[in-house]
Design a protein around this motif. Structure first.
Motif, PDB file in Angstrom:
ATOM      1  N   ASP A  58       0.856  -1.188   0.000  1.00  0.00           N
ATOM      2  CA  ASP A  58       0.000   0.000   0.000  1.00  0.00           C
ATOM      3  C   ASP A  58       0.891   1.236   0.000  1.00  0.00           C
ATOM      4  O   ASP A  58       1.638   1.484   0.946  1.00  0.00           O
ATOM      5  CB  ASP A  58      -0.902  -0.006   1.240  1.00  0.00           C
ATOM      6  CG  ASP A  58      -1.978   1.081   1.177  1.00  0.00           C
ATOM      7  OD1 ASP A  58      -1.709   2.149   0.591  1.00  0.00           O
ATOM      8  OD2 ASP A  58      -3.078   0.858   1.720  1.00  0.00           O
ATOM      9  N   VAL A  59       0.812   2.030  -1.076  1.00  0.00           N
ATOM     10  CA  VAL A  59       1.705   3.178  -1.198  1.00  0.00           C
ATOM     11  C   VAL A  59       1.438   4.214  -0.111  1.00  0.00           C
ATOM     12  O   VAL A  59       2.349   4.937   0.310  1.00  0.00           O
ATOM     13  CB  VAL A  59       1.581   3.799  -2.615  1.00  0.00           C
ATOM     14  CG1 VAL A  59       0.218   4.462  -2.798  1.00  0.00           C
ATOM     15  CG2 VAL A  59       2.701   4.791  -2.869  1.00  0.00           C
ATOM     16  N   ARG A  60       0.211   4.279   0.385  1.00  0.00           N
ATOM     17  CA  ARG A  60      -0.088   5.221   1.463  1.00  0.00           C
ATOM     18  C   ARG A  60       0.632   4.815   2.745  1.00  0.00           C
ATOM     19  O   ARG A  60       1.160   5.665   3.472  1.00  0.00           O
ATOM     20  CB  ARG A  60      -1.599   5.284   1.701  1.00  0.00           C
ATOM     21  CG  ARG A  60      -2.391   5.800   0.505  1.00  0.00           C
ATOM     22  CD  ARG A  60      -3.872   5.527   0.665  1.00  0.00           C
ATOM     23  NE  ARG A  60      -4.138   4.094   0.766  1.00  0.00           N
ATOM     24  CZ  ARG A  60      -5.344   3.580   0.970  1.00  0.00           C
ATOM     25  NH1 ARG A  60      -6.392   4.379   1.101  1.00  0.00           N
ATOM     26  NH2 ARG A  60      -5.514   2.272   1.034  1.00  0.00           N
ATOM     27  N   TRP A  61       0.665   3.519   3.023  1.00  0.00           N
ATOM     28  CA  TRP A  61       1.378   3.018   4.194  1.00  0.00           C
ATOM     29  C   TRP A  61       2.874   3.277   4.053  1.00  0.00           C
ATOM     30  O   TRP A  61       3.540   3.690   5.004  1.00  0.00           O
ATOM     31  CB  TRP A  61       1.104   1.520   4.342  1.00  0.00           C
ATOM     32  CG  TRP A  61       1.662   0.900   5.592  1.00  0.00           C
ATOM     33  CD1 TRP A  61       1.057   0.802   6.807  1.00  0.00           C
ATOM     34  CD2 TRP A  61       2.945   0.267   5.735  1.00  0.00           C
ATOM     35  NE1 TRP A  61       1.878   0.152   7.702  1.00  0.00           N
ATOM     36  CE2 TRP A  61       3.047  -0.194   7.066  1.00  0.00           C
ATOM     37  CE3 TRP A  61       4.016   0.048   4.868  1.00  0.00           C
ATOM     38  CZ2 TRP A  61       4.174  -0.845   7.551  1.00  0.00           C
ATOM     39  CZ3 TRP A  61       5.144  -0.608   5.357  1.00  0.00           C
ATOM     40  CH2 TRP A  61       5.205  -1.050   6.669  1.00  0.00           C
ATOM     41  N   MET A  62       3.389   3.066   2.840  1.00  0.00           N
ATOM     42  CA  MET A  62       4.813   3.303   2.601  1.00  0.00           C
ATOM     43  C   MET A  62       5.168   4.772   2.756  1.00  0.00           C
ATOM     44  O   MET A  62       6.221   5.119   3.293  1.00  0.00           O
ATOM     45  CB  MET A  62       5.199   2.816   1.210  1.00  0.00           C
ATOM     46  CG  MET A  62       5.516   1.338   1.136  1.00  0.00           C
ATOM     47  SD  MET A  62       6.958   0.888   2.129  1.00  0.00           S
ATOM     48  CE  MET A  62       8.226   1.872   1.327  1.00  0.00           C
ATOM     49  N   ASN A  63       4.305   5.655   2.282  1.00  0.00           N
ATOM     50  CA  ASN A  63       4.563   7.087   2.423  1.00  0.00           C
ATOM     51  C   ASN A  63       4.589   7.503   3.893  1.00  0.00           C
ATOM     52  O   ASN A  63       5.310   8.431   4.280  1.00  0.00           O
ATOM     53  CB  ASN A  63       3.508   7.900   1.673  1.00  0.00           C
ATOM     54  CG  ASN A  63       3.692   7.837   0.173  1.00  0.00           C
ATOM     55  OD1 ASN A  63       4.795   7.604  -0.318  1.00  0.00           O
ATOM     56  ND2 ASN A  63       2.617   8.028  -0.579  1.00  0.00           N
ATOM     57  N   HIS A  64       3.790   6.812   4.717  1.00  0.00           N
ATOM     58  CA  HIS A  64       3.721   7.165   6.134  1.00  0.00           C
ATOM     59  C   HIS A  64       4.876   6.565   6.935  1.00  0.00           C
ATOM     60  O   HIS A  64       5.518   7.259   7.732  1.00  0.00           O
ATOM     61  CB  HIS A  64       2.389   6.700   6.721  1.00  0.00           C
ATOM     62  CG  HIS A  64       2.217   7.043   8.170  1.00  0.00           C
ATOM     63  ND1 HIS A  64       1.980   8.330   8.609  1.00  0.00           N
ATOM     64  CD2 HIS A  64       2.261   6.269   9.289  1.00  0.00           C
ATOM     65  CE1 HIS A  64       1.881   8.347   9.929  1.00  0.00           C
ATOM     66  NE2 HIS A  64       2.052   7.095  10.373  1.00  0.00           N
ATOM     67  N   TYR A  65       5.146   5.274   6.713  1.00  0.00           N
ATOM     68  CA  TYR A  65       6.130   4.580   7.532  1.00  0.00           C
ATOM     69  C   TYR A  65       7.496   4.422   6.847  1.00  0.00           C
ATOM     70  O   TYR A  65       8.473   4.035   7.502  1.00  0.00           O
ATOM     71  CB  TYR A  65       5.623   3.183   7.911  1.00  0.00           C
ATOM     72  CG  TYR A  65       4.529   3.195   8.952  1.00  0.00           C
ATOM     73  CD1 TYR A  65       4.795   3.541  10.279  1.00  0.00           C
ATOM     74  CD2 TYR A  65       3.215   2.845   8.616  1.00  0.00           C
ATOM     75  CE1 TYR A  65       3.793   3.554  11.224  1.00  0.00           C
ATOM     76  CE2 TYR A  65       2.202   2.845   9.563  1.00  0.00           C
ATOM     77  CZ  TYR A  65       2.495   3.201  10.872  1.00  0.00           C
ATOM     78  OH  TYR A  65       1.499   3.209  11.814  1.00  0.00           O
ATOM     79  N   GLY A  66       7.569   4.692   5.548  1.00  0.00           N
ATOM     80  CA  GLY A  66       8.830   4.504   4.837  1.00  0.00           C
ATOM     81  C   GLY A  66       9.863   5.562   5.187  1.00  0.00           C
ATOM     82  O   GLY A  66       9.581   6.568   5.835  1.00  0.00           O
ATOM     83  N   PHE A  67      11.092   5.336   4.725  1.00  0.00           N
ATOM     84  CA  PHE A  67      12.211   6.222   5.030  1.00  0.00           C
ATOM     85  C   PHE A  67      12.787   6.784   3.742  1.00  0.00           C
ATOM     86  O   PHE A  67      12.772   6.133   2.699  1.00  0.00           O
ATOM     87  CB  PHE A  67      13.295   5.451   5.795  1.00  0.00           C
ATOM     88  CG  PHE A  67      12.860   5.001   7.161  1.00  0.00           C
ATOM     89  CD1 PHE A  67      13.169   5.739   8.281  1.00  0.00           C
ATOM     90  CD2 PHE A  67      12.115   3.842   7.317  1.00  0.00           C
ATOM     91  CE1 PHE A  67      12.766   5.338   9.543  1.00  0.00           C
ATOM     92  CE2 PHE A  67      11.699   3.419   8.572  1.00  0.00           C
ATOM     93  CZ  PHE A  67      12.032   4.179   9.690  1.00  0.00           C
ATOM     94  N   ARG A  68      13.297   7.988   3.826  1.00  0.00           N
ATOM     95  CA  ARG A  68      13.898   8.625   2.648  1.00  0.00           C
ATOM     96  C   ARG A  68      15.143   7.843   2.221  1.00  0.00           C
ATOM     97  O   ARG A  68      15.968   7.481   3.058  1.00  0.00           O
ATOM     98  CB  ARG A  68      14.269  10.073   2.949  1.00  0.00           C
ATOM     99  CG  ARG A  68      13.054  10.946   3.234  1.00  0.00           C
ATOM    100  CD  ARG A  68      13.471  12.390   3.496  1.00  0.00           C
ATOM    101  NE  ARG A  68      12.316  13.222   3.799  1.00  0.00           N
ATOM    102  CZ  ARG A  68      11.553  13.798   2.886  1.00  0.00           C
ATOM    103  NH1 ARG A  68      11.838  13.633   1.610  1.00  0.00           N
ATOM    104  NH2 ARG A  68      10.520  14.534   3.233  1.00  0.00           N
ATOM    105  N   PRO A  69      15.303   7.612   0.916  1.00  0.00           N
ATOM    106  CA  PRO A  69      16.387   6.735   0.461  1.00  0.00           C
ATOM    107  C   PRO A  69      17.791   7.266   0.715  1.00  0.00           C
ATOM    108  O   PRO A  69      18.729   6.478   0.798  1.00  0.00           O
ATOM    109  CB  PRO A  69      16.107   6.585  -1.044  1.00  0.00           C
ATOM    110  CG  PRO A  69      15.245   7.739  -1.399  1.00  0.00           C
ATOM    111  CD  PRO A  69      14.424   8.041  -0.183  1.00  0.00           C
ATOM    112  N   LEU A  70      17.950   8.567   0.826  1.00  0.00           N
ATOM    113  CA  LEU A  70      19.286   9.126   1.022  1.00  0.00           C
ATOM    114  C   LEU A  70      19.650   9.286   2.494  1.00  0.00           C
ATOM    115  O   LEU A  70      20.788   9.625   2.810  1.00  0.00           O
ATOM    116  CB  LEU A  70      19.401  10.482   0.319  1.00  0.00           C
ATOM    117  CG  LEU A  70      19.182  10.448  -1.204  1.00  0.00           C
ATOM    118  CD1 LEU A  70      19.339  11.838  -1.795  1.00  0.00           C
ATOM    119  CD2 LEU A  70      20.156   9.485  -1.877  1.00  0.00           C
TER     120      LEU A  70
END
Length: 360
Positions: A337-349
């Motif tokens: 779920d892209v919404r879940w990823m946007n909330h709990y994910g981390f910036r790649p850099l």
């Protein structure tokens, strides 16, 4: 009107009528190319008398120069017109918000982030990363780890068995990352200090369990490795991972076939609110299992238990990610779920480091 005047009038009309750069180039080739009309006239200069060359030759050269200049001027006009038309067609609405770059829009999955955090912590302690196959033999997954025949973990309700081969042997999707311990002991002489992150598989599924999940194990093999070393490593890991100044841990006796003695490890926490807080409170939470490596496992790895001893520990990556970042349901990790990823994910850099911080 002379022949040259007629040709000049015709060429000037064609140049003026050219509507784009391709058309003007075609006119240039037809007039000034190797077989162009003006070029053919220039070839006749060699057959003229000196008197004819002074009059007709000069007129032909003048025609060439005038046609060349007119073509150059027309080319410049057409080029300017093409740029103007393109600018009108490709206008940008500067009032639109700036779009984020892919590096800013993308997110690192929490599991990948947790693996990077653990790698940073244990690498600072002198550990290396070890990996092994997801599809394992019964020997490495069970027998070499001191699982006796008939042990419940070998049963179908826990383990994913693959179809039997021609010899009747059935491989399994590994139920833990512990087989890598034996494989490492077989391939590497002590001292051994490794951590083993990876995927594991068991037939279980609910809010806190998944048929495919992630574990991390640690293994230390040396001549003097002991429980006090194990406790210090786990305390330092928990303090750094949960980013608290101190942790209170308790070791409870337990049983694992591959360790003796075996312990369950709890850390003190506060569970009164929606988020579990470590380093404070009066509650306890189990986070991992550990123990001294069983002599039978050392023998399976080709080591003499009278000379070497070691300790190991293991924990679920998904579970400690949920504890650290307040994620309520394990199944969300795998729903894409892209919404879940946007909330709990981390910036790649934002790469986790001990000096820059783990949780960016």
């Amino acid at each position: 009107m002379t022949e040259l005047d007629t040709l000049k009038s015709q060429l000037m009309s064609e140049i003026a009528a050219a509507g784009d750069e391709a058309s003007i180039e075609a006119v240039r080739v037809s007039a000034l190319g190797k077989k162009g009309s003006v070029s053919e006239l220039l070839k006749t200069l060699g057959t003229m008398t000196p008197e004819e060359r002074q009059t007709r030759g000069a007129a032909i050269n003048q025609l060439k120069n005038e046609v060349t200049d007119f073509i150059t001027a027309r080319k410049s006009e057409l080029k300017d017109a093409a740029i103007t038309a393109r600018l009108k067609a490709e206008t940008v609405d500067v009032s639109l918000p700036v779009r984020q770059s892919p590096a800013e829009r993308g997110r690192i999955h929490p599991i990948s982030q947790i693996v990077d955090e653990i790698t940073a912590i244990f690498a600072d302690m002198g550990f290396s990363i070890a990996e092994g196959p997801d599809i394992e033999t019964d020997y490495y997954n069970f027998t070499a780890l001191n699982f006796p025949e008939g042990h419940p973990a070998r049963e179908m309700h826990d383990t994913f068995f693959l179809p039997a081969n021609d010899k009747g042997e059935r491989k399994v999707l590994r139920t833990h990352t512990s087989p890598v311990q034996v494989r490492t002991m077989e391939a590497q002489k002590p001292p051994i200090r490794i951590v083993i992150p990876g995927k594991t598989y068991r037939q279980d599924s609910d809010a806190t369990h998944s048929p495919m999940f992630h574990q991390v194990e640690g293994l230390v093999i040396d001549k003097k490795a002991n429980v006090s070393n194990l406790r210090w490593i786990l305390e330092e890991f928990c303090k750094t991972f949960f980013e608290v100044d101190s942790v209170v841990m308790r070791f409870r006796p337990s049983f694992f076939p591959f360790t003796e003695p075996s312990f369950e490890v709890d850390i003190q926490c506060d569970r009164s609110g929606p988020i579990v807080k470590f380093g404070e409170g009066k509650d306890w939470m189990e986070i991992l299992g550990c123990g001294m490596v069983h002599p039978n496992v050392l023998r399976a790895g080709g080591l003499d238990p009278d000379e070497y001893q070691g300790f190991a520990w293991g924990m679920g990556l998904d579970r400690i990610a949920m504890l650290k970042y307040g994620m309520p349901d394990l199944r969300d990790f795998f729903n894409a779920d892209v919404r879940w990823m946007n909330h709990y994910g981390f910036r790649p850099l934002d790469i986790p480091t001990l000096f820059g911080g783990l949780s960016q």
